[in-house]
Design a protein around this motif. Structure first.
Motif, PDB file in Angstrom:
ATOM      1  N   MET A 107      -5.579  -5.024  -6.351  1.00 32.21           N
ATOM      2  CA  MET A 107      -5.540  -3.744  -5.631  1.00 32.21           C
ATOM      3  C   MET A 107      -6.934  -3.206  -5.314  1.00 32.21           C
ATOM      4  O   MET A 107      -7.059  -2.090  -4.776  1.00 32.21           O
ATOM      5  CB  MET A 107      -4.786  -2.694  -6.465  1.00 32.21           C
ATOM      6  N   LEU A 112      -7.947  -1.369  -2.111  1.00 40.21           N
ATOM      7  CA  LEU A 112      -7.199  -0.182  -1.688  1.00 40.21           C
ATOM      8  C   LEU A 112      -7.764   1.126  -2.230  1.00 40.21           C
ATOM      9  O   LEU A 112      -7.384   2.210  -1.768  1.00 40.21           O
ATOM     10  CB  LEU A 112      -5.732  -0.296  -2.147  1.00 40.21           C
ATOM     11  N   LEU A 128      -7.069   5.201  -0.793  1.00 35.66           N
ATOM     12  CA  LEU A 128      -6.086   5.990  -1.534  1.00 35.66           C
ATOM     13  C   LEU A 128      -6.733   7.240  -2.126  1.00 35.66           C
ATOM     14  O   LEU A 128      -6.093   8.294  -2.219  1.00 35.66           O
ATOM     15  CB  LEU A 128      -5.441   5.137  -2.634  1.00 35.66           C
ATOM     16  N   ARG A 185       0.822  -1.211   0.000  1.00 32.62           N
ATOM     17  CA  ARG A 185       0.000   0.000   0.000  1.00 32.62           C
ATOM     18  C   ARG A 185       0.853   1.257   0.000  1.00 32.62           C
ATOM     19  O   ARG A 185       0.571   2.237  -0.699  1.00 32.62           O
ATOM     20  CB  ARG A 185      -0.925   0.007   1.222  1.00 32.62           C
ATOM     21  N   SER A 239       0.890   4.100  -2.883  1.00 36.93           N
ATOM     22  CA  SER A 239       0.560   5.477  -2.516  1.00 36.93           C
ATOM     23  C   SER A 239       1.649   6.442  -2.962  1.00 36.93           C
ATOM     24  O   SER A 239       1.363   7.542  -3.457  1.00 36.93           O
ATOM     25  CB  SER A 239       0.349   5.577  -1.003  1.00 36.93           C
TER      26      SER A 239
END
Lengths: 240, 240, 240, 240, 240, 240
Positions: E182, E185, E189, E156, E160
C-alpha cells in the motif's frame, strides 16, 4: 473416577439438566454426582445471589468427600477460591473451563450470558483469570436463567441473535455460552453459525477428568492454604 | 448522619476496637453504629473465611436499615458487590477507601497486611478496583488478625519492620495498613517512618460521610441492580 | 476548615459558578475560598491551555497558604502532581475525585466532557490513576467550556443526549460530568436518566474535607518531594 | 534541514553540552539550533520543575518558527503534548526517542536517571507511551542533574554501578540513560558493560531527521488540534 | 550506507514496488538492496504464510551480509525476533516502524490492513511492542495483498472507506497502512482524509538509517543472544 | 483416540523421552504417536531455533493426518498459531497447557526453564495467552536442553534450586517446568518442595484428549482461517 458436579442454586430440574450434560461429556468410567444445596437462591443472577449461595455450596463440598474432583456448575464460578481452600482436589468452574478452552481454539471469543446484571461479575472473573484480553465482549441475551427451563420460551432465538452480533460486531471467532442451563443448545448453535460454541459444563467435566487423571492437586501454599481446623469446625457447626 | 460500621467477623472485642477508631474519625454530628454478625468466622483470613461471613454480613445490613451509609470493616472488602445490590446507600469497604486515599497522596503505596494467605485476595481486589497499578506490593507481616488484640504481642514490631522494607525495597511513598485491627497503630508508625500510614477504618468513615453528605447513591443499573423481591425474601427467610 | 478552590482559568464568572457549587457541597464549618489566577487561558480545553495555566495555578497556591486543603477545579486535573510537590496539604483534582467516587457506586462509568480535543488528556489521566479499567468511555458533547456560561445555549440538551448514548452503547452504570462548568446540571440529569450523575466540584470538596479532617498529608518521599528552597524562590521571583 | 533542540532548563552550559551531542548525531546537512528559555528552573528534576518550565519552553518554540522539527531535550519529555498542539512539525522528546529505539534492539531495557524524585514522572511517561511493558525498571543513580556538569564528580561511577544492577537484577538487555546531561557517557558505558547504552539526545535528533525527511506532520485531529488564534495570542501576550 | 530491504514473500513485482518506495524514502547516500527469497509463499496473509516464509527470510539475511541495517518489508514483521538473533545490525519491521512513528504524531491511531485473517497477527504484534494501548483498532479492508498489484482493482476505494470509518468510529488521529503493497497510496489518502497516513516501508527505511547512523546495535544479551556456531551452520546447511 | 505428539527438534532421544511421558499421561484407549521432523535444529533454545523448526513442524503435521489432536511438545509452543491454520483438530502447546492448568490450582505460579535466552519468548507467550498476570516470574536454570538428556549432569540440582527461589522470592504457589525434557523430574520436585510442579507434556496430552473427546475444533473464522489450497500446495511442494 468420581466427579462431584454442584449446581449452586436450589432448582432441582436445573441440577438434573446439568447432570445430564455432565454425563454426556464424561468418559466411560467417570461417575458423575450432580447435586445442589438445600438452602439458597433458586437461580444465580449477579453478585447478591452468588454471595447467598456460598455457604450452601461449601457445605455441599464438605458433605461429599468421596470424589476425585469438583465442578462448580454455575457460570459465574461461584465460590471457586473458597472451595479451593476447603479441598485440595481439583475444583473447576464451568465459566473458567469454557474460557480456557475457547482461548485455545480462537484468537478472540465472546460470551453470551443471561441477564445484564450478570455481566459485570463475568467480566470481573475474566479479568481475574487473565483471559479478559482474549474475550471480545460479554453479551447478555436478556433470557433469565429459569426461562431456559421453560418449554416454549424464545430463549434459543434470543441467544442465537446475540451470537450473530458477536460475529459481526465483536469479530468473535468462538462463542462461550454463559449459563449452565444453556448446555443443550451448544451443538445446534455451532452448526447454525459456523463457529465453535462452547458449553462450560462439558468443558469443566473434561478438565476435572484431566486434572484428576494426572493427580494434580490445588496448591496448599499462599492463598489456597486450608483454613485451620477450628475454623472449619466452627464454620459448619453453626448451621451456616 | 448515621453510619453503620460492620465488622464481618464475630469477635466482639474487635468490633469495639473498630467502633472506637470509627468514632475518632467521624465528624461531629455523625453517629457510628458498630456491629458484627452473630454467626460466622472469628476472623477473616483469606477466601474461605470471607465466603463464610457473607450471609451474616448481608443479614446485618438488612437488619439495620436506619443508616445513611454502610462501612464494611474488613480489609478484604468482604461482600462489597453483594451489599451494593442490597441497598442503594453508599457502601464503602475499608480496603478500597484506604487504597483510593493512598493513590491521591503518593505515586505508589505498599500494603502491610496480616497473613500470607490473605495476600492474593487483596491483590485481586486492587486489580478489580484498577488500583493495582498504584500499589507497589502487598506484604504480609505474619501477624494473625486476633494477635493484634493481644497485649504484649510483638505485632507492632513485625508490622514496622515490613514498613521499613516497603520503603527500601518497593520505593513506596505511602503505606496502607491491611487490617481493621491495625487502626490504632497508624499514627505512631507514620511518625516513626516519616511517611503517610493510612488506616482503612477512618478513611472509609470519611468517604461514607462524604458520599452520604452529597446524597450520592449506588447505581441501580447493571451489576448492582437490586435482586427481585421474592429472592430477597427467600434469601433471609431460610435463616441462611 | 478552609478549602482553597482554584479555577485554573481566568474567567471570573466561572470561578463564581464553581465557588457556589463548592459551597453547596461543603459541610457547615467549612470555608470555601474560590479564586483564579490573574494571567492564563480563559478556558482550559486540551493540552496547550493546560500547560499555559500551570504557572498561574502554582503561584495561586503559593499565595494562599492559609488553607487546610486545595481543590483544583478544572476537570483535566491541571498541575495536580506539581501542586503536590509545592504543599503537603491534600490537593484534590475534580476529575480524580469524580472518577474515584464513580468507581465506588458503579461497575463502569462514562465521562461526558466538552470538546473532542479534551478527550485524550482525560483518557491519559484515567490511565494514570488506574481507573481507565473502570471507565467505559470518555465522550465529548461538543459544548465549549464557556458556552456553559451562556444562558440560552443548548448545552444541556447536547450533554443529555451523550448521557443517553453512554447508557445504551457503553452500558455505563454512572456518569461523570467532565467539566467544572457543568456542576449545576448534575441533579437534573440524574433524575432524567435514572442513574447517578457526578459533578467533580462537589466530590472534590468532600474528599478535601475528608482528608483534611483526618490530617492526611501528601507524601514527601519520592515523586512528591518538595523542591529545594532555592528553586522555589527562583520559580516565582522571576515572575514566570 | 533545521532542527530546533530546546533544553527546557535555563543552564546555558548544559544547552551547550546538549547542542554538541546533537551535532555529533546529526547527518551532514542538518543544522542544529540549541536554545534554552530565558526564565525557568535551572534544572528539571521532577513534577514541579517540569510545570514551571512549560511557559518558557512553549514560548521558545513560538519564537523559533524557522525549523523543520523540534527536539525537547529534557528526559521527562517536558511539555510534549502541548508543543504538539502549538506546531504541526514533528516534536520529539529525548525520553520517548530513547525508549522507542531501546524497544527495537532489546526485549527489555532499564532506565538509569538522576534523582529518585524524577522516577515517577518517567514511569508515568513510559506508561503513557505504552512502553512500560518493555521497561524492566527506572533506576535513580542519585546524581543531581547539575552534578553531571561538574568536573571531578563521581557521577560516572554511580551511573555505572546502577547499570551493573540493571543487568544482574532486572535482566535488562539494553540501558537508556535518563538525562540529557549524560549524553557524553553513553559510548564508554556501553563498552564497559557490553550492552547497548542509549542517549536520548542523539536518538531524538535522528528521529526528528527521519520524520522531517518524510514530511510527516503531527495530526491536527483530536488531542493535538491547534488552539484557536485568540488563545494563542492571549497566551504569549501576557508574558506568561 | 547500505540497507537490505527484504520482501519475505516471493512475488518479484511486489519486491520492485517495495524497493521503489524504499528508495524514495532513503537519504542521499543510502543504497537500498531490495530482495526476496527464492522459495516461500507468494504473499503473507496470516500465521501460516508467516511461518512458511521464515526459513527463506533468514537465509536471505545470511546471504547478504554486506549491509548496515535490515528492513523486513512485510507488515506482520515476519521473523523479527529470529532475525535479531542472526545479526547485531539493526533489524526493523515495517509494521513496528509505522506504529512507533504514529504514536509520536497522534494520541491514537488505527491500522487499515488487507484481510481479516491478518488482523490477529497484527494485534498480537501491537501488544508485544506495548503499542496496543495506542492503537484504536486494526481494520481489514478485505483487499488481498496481490490485488494491490493489479491495475484496475478497487483496492484504493475500499481502503479509503475504512479510513473514513477509522476517523468517525475509532476517533483515530492518524492511520497506518497495514501492508507493504500500500506504500504508494499513503500521500493521496492523507490529502483526501486530512490526517497523517503512514506507510511502513518509508518509516522503516528512515529508522534503519537513524539507527545505523548512530551505530546502534541489537543487544547480544538475553533473548537476542546469537545462536551457537554449530546451530547456525546446521540450520542453513540442510537446506531448510 | 489418536494423539500426534510432535517434538519440533530433531533429537530422537528426546522424542522418545517425550513419547514416554505422553504415554504415561494418556488414558487407556489413547494412542500416542511421538515424532520429530527430519530437518531442523537439534534443540529449541530461543527465537532463532524456533523459526528454523517451523517448516519441519508444519510438514510433520501435514504428513500425519491420521490423528484426533496434535500436541506440540516444545515449551515455547513453536508454531502454534500456524498449526491451527493447517488443521481444525485441536492443537495444544505444552507451554500453554501447563500455564492454563497452573492458573487453576494456584493464585500465582513461576516457570523454571532452561537458558536465559529462552525467557523472553516464554514471557511473550504468557502475555499473548493473557496468563502473564498469573505468572510471578519466568526463571532460567542455566541448564541447556540437551544437558537434560545426559546422565550425571547436575541439571536436577540446578532446577530444584530455582524452584526454591521461586517459592521464597516470587511467592509462587505452583511451579511449571519450562522444557519438555524435564517431564520426568516433576513428581520428585513436587514432593521435595511441597507444592504442585507441572510438566507440560502430560498437561497437553490430557487437554488434547479433553478437547478431542468433546469434538471441539479450532475456529475457521478470522486468524485461524485455513490457507487457500494453492498456498498449501505451494508451501510443501518446494520442499521448504
Amino acid at each position: 473416577m468420581k466427579i462431584l458436579v454442584i449446581n449452586p442454586n436450589t432448582t432441582a430440574s436445573m441440577t438434573e439438566h446439568i447432570g445430564k450434560a455432565a454425563r454426556a461429556a464424561a468418559s466411560a468410567g467417570t461417575e458423575i454426582t450432580a447435586v445442589n444445596p438445600v438452602h439458597g437462591p433458586v437461580s444465580i443472577e449477579g453478585y447478591f445471589d452468588e454471595a447467598m449461595s456460598l455457604a450452601g455450596l461449601l457445605d455441599t463440598i464438605r458433605r461429599n468427600p468421596d470424589c476425585d474432583a469438583v465442578v462448580i456448575a454455575c457460570f459465574d464460578d461461584t465460590g471457586l477460591d473458597a472451595a479451593r481452600c476447603l479441598t485440595d482436589k481439583p475444583v473447576i468452574g464451568i465459566g473458567e473451563a469454557a474460557y480456557h478452552f475457547a482461548s485455545m481454539i480462537s484468537n478472540k471469543f465472546s460470551v453470551v450470558t443471561t441477564l445484564a446484571r450478570s455481566v459485570p461479575a463475568l467480566e470481573h472473573n475474566l479479568s481475574r483469570y487473565g483471559l479478559d484480553t482474549r474475550c471480545a465482549r460479554v453479551r447478555s441475551s436478556e433470557v433469565a436463567v429459569l426461562e431456559l427451563e421453560l418449554p416454549g420460551s424464545n430463549a434459543r432465538h434470543k441467544i442465537s441473535a446475540e451470537i450473530g452480533l458477536a460475529i459481526s460486531e465483536d469479530r468473535a471467532e468462538a462463542i462461550v455460552l454463559g449459563c449452565a442451563g444453556m448446555a443443550s443448545l451448544a451443538a445446534d448453535l455451532a452448526t447454525e453459525h459456523g463457529l465453535p460454541v462452547l458449553d462450560g459444563v462439558s468443558c469443566a467435566v473434561k478438565l476435572a477428568e484431566a486434572m484428576a487423571g494426572l493427580s494434580i492437586r490445588t496448591s496448599r501454599l499462599g492463598g489456597y492454604a486450608p483454613p485451620p481446623a477450628n475454623k472449619l469446625d466452627g464454620a459448619f457447626r453453626t448451621g451456616v
